[in-house]
Enzyme design. Structure first.
Site, PDB file in Angstrom:
ATOM      1  N   ASP A  20     -27.706 104.730 127.266  1.00  0.00           N
ATOM      2  CA  ASP A  20     -26.382 104.401 127.811  1.00  0.00           C
ATOM      3  C   ASP A  20     -25.855 105.389 128.856  1.00  0.00           C
ATOM      4  O   ASP A  20     -25.887 106.605 128.641  1.00  0.00           O
ATOM      5  CB  ASP A  20     -25.344 104.371 126.694  1.00  0.00           C
ATOM      6  N   GLN A  36     -26.991 109.082 127.605  1.00  0.00           N
ATOM      7  CA  GLN A  36     -27.629 109.338 126.322  1.00  0.00           C
ATOM      8  C   GLN A  36     -29.056 109.810 126.576  1.00  0.00           C
ATOM      9  O   GLN A  36     -29.814 109.156 127.309  1.00  0.00           O
ATOM     10  CB  GLN A  36     -27.623 108.065 125.478  1.00  0.00           C
ATOM     11  N   PHE A  79     -22.971 110.668 120.742  1.00  0.00           N
ATOM     12  CA  PHE A  79     -23.184 109.308 121.218  1.00  0.00           C
ATOM     13  C   PHE A  79     -22.182 108.940 122.322  1.00  0.00           C
ATOM     14  O   PHE A  79     -21.428 109.775 122.803  1.00  0.00           O
ATOM     15  CB  PHE A  79     -23.142 108.334 120.035  1.00  0.00           C
TER      16      PHE A  79
END
Length: 451
Positions: A20, A36, A79
């Site tokens: 991501d 990420q 995250f």
């Protein structure tokens, strides 16, 4: 990770794994794009935030790891999240994950969904240095399952400045197994209060990841990634959809329509994120999912790359994703054929007649009536669960195609972004054949000379 690796065109993992896009922002004269990142192997694992910067959205420089696990709350991964500028500083928001039951055979995985998520924040004075040990704070602690959220599946904060404070939207799972959004408000970026939620009925996925809300062309746009949205057993069932919505900021009441568009009709893109460029345009980038790693002599095997930056516009209720003008300007050097292109690839511009076909090294683009279709069967991994053939809905504005060709990705822009089909590819040849096309032009990348 190799420091200060430079790339042009599509931003790719600097070795190992990328997924991501995170923290996309224009800050102090540069575009910052985090992502990420698992720096140890070309597979999904404990998430860090890699960091790349650019002055033009075309030429990128990887500058190292910005975030890594260092606290109880993010022990098992930093995250997805977003970035804002406040009082000259860059403020990142992200989801921290803590495993209660890690896999003994692979500590980067969690067993039986036994983990909790919290929303964390960290501030940087210059957008380049981040104090992972002393600078992290918890913005929203894990949410008890018996309240409005879910202790495990609440994540991906997108933060923006509203008319009377700061707002945050989170993706979440409801108790009845449906995806939903949670809205929070803060006056100081530190103390956050729950305001409202938004959801739909059955058939819209069990968890809504990476939500993004913004205004474009005077319309309110929502983009999110519902998990298991497509229930056909193919890879991948998780998809990105977008729509215009009604939104009342005061009470964060959002009404979602029954209709939607796919962000991209190649169905390979996921987890998009947007920001505003230096000219005030809303721009977007997304992750291209790749089932296999790319082996290279120069770097470690890599897996994961991003689409080209796109400008988001709304006209007559339809959302357009146009290639950013900086990108189009860069892909403007006339070529006699595609084989003269550099490592950044090339662009094909043409009108495609009904029944016409463009074969780009085995990747086929065709027109059938008012639809544009692609077929990557000959240039993709074997596997009965992979999607190979794609098509747009009926187009409204003509048959102009702009095709951006990379060794591992092809993006087909239809009528300047009315629809886009983007696909991961492997093993394309250098051959280019066009049948049933007119006004054909080939363009390579303009190479800037640095003294």
């Amino acid at each position: 990770m190799e420091q200060h690796l430079r790339q042009s065109g599509h931003l790719k993992a600097p070795g190992n794994w990328m997924n991501d896009p995170n923290g996309f922002i224009y800050y102090q004269g540069k575009y910052h794009l985090f992502y990420q990142y698992f720096p140890y192997a070309p597979i999904w694992g404990t998430m860090h935030w890699g960091h790349a910067i650019s002055e033009d959205l075309v030429n990128w420089e990887h500058v190292g790891i910005a975030l890594f696990p260092s606290k109880y709350g993010d022990q098992n991964g930093c995250f997805s999240g977003s970035a804002i500028e406040h009082e000259g500083k860059m403020v990142l928001f992200y989801t921290g994950v803590h495993y209660f039951e890690p896999d003994e055979e692979n500590i980067h995985l969690c067993l039986n969904d036994q983990f909790e998520s919290c929303q964390m924040t960290i501030t940087s004075e210059d957008g380049m240095h981040f104090d992972n040990f002393g600078g992290k704070k918890i913005a929203i602690p894990p949410i008890p399952n018996d309240s409005h959220g879910d202790r495990t599946h609440t994540r991906d904060p997108k933060v923006w400045k509203g008319s009377d404070g700061w707002y945050m939207v989170l993706g979440c799972r409801s108790g009845n197994g449906r995806g939903k959004l949670l809205f929070y408000r803060s006056e100081d970026l530190e103390n956050w209060s729950y305001v409202n939620e938004a959801s739909k009925g059955d058939g819209w996925g069990w968890m809504w990841e990476c939500p993004d809300y913004f205004e474009a062309s005077g319309a309110h746009v929502l983009i999110f990634s519902p998990m298991r949205f497509l229930k056909d057993g193919k890879w991948e069932e998780n998809q990105v959809i977008c729509m215009t919505v009604d939104f009342e900021e005061k009470n964060c009441a959002m009404h979602l329509p029954d209709t939607y568009q796919f962000l991209d009709y190649g169905l390979d893109l996921y987890a998009s994120q947007s920001t505003v460029d230096e000219e005030g345009r809303r721009i977007l980038i997304a992750w291209l999912r790749m089932p296999e790693a790319v082996e290279q002599k120069e770097t470690a095997p890599w897996r994961g790359m991003f689409c080209l930056p796109r400008v988001v516009e709304v006209r007559d209720g339809h959302i357009y994703f146009r290639v950013h003008p900086n990108v189009k300007k860069q892909y403007s050097r006339p070529l006699t054929n595609g084989t003269e292109a550099g490592p950044e690839g090339y662009r094909i511009s043409l009108l495609l007649e009904d029944g016409g076909c463009v074969d780009v090294g085995g990747y086929r683009i065709s027109r059938r009536g008012n639809r544009i279709c692609t077929d990557r069967t000959r240039v993709y991994c074997e596997g009965e669960n992979y999607r190979m053939v794609f098509e747009t809905p009926d187009v409204r504005e003509g048959n102009r195609l702009d095709i951006y060709v990379d060794e591992h990705m092809v993006e087909v822009y239809v009528n300047d972004g009315e629809y886009v089909i983007s696909n991961a590819v492997y093993g394309m040849s250098k051959k280019l054949q066009i049948c049933g096309g007119s006004e054909v032009e080939l363009f390579g990348v303009v190479v800037s000379v640095t003294e």
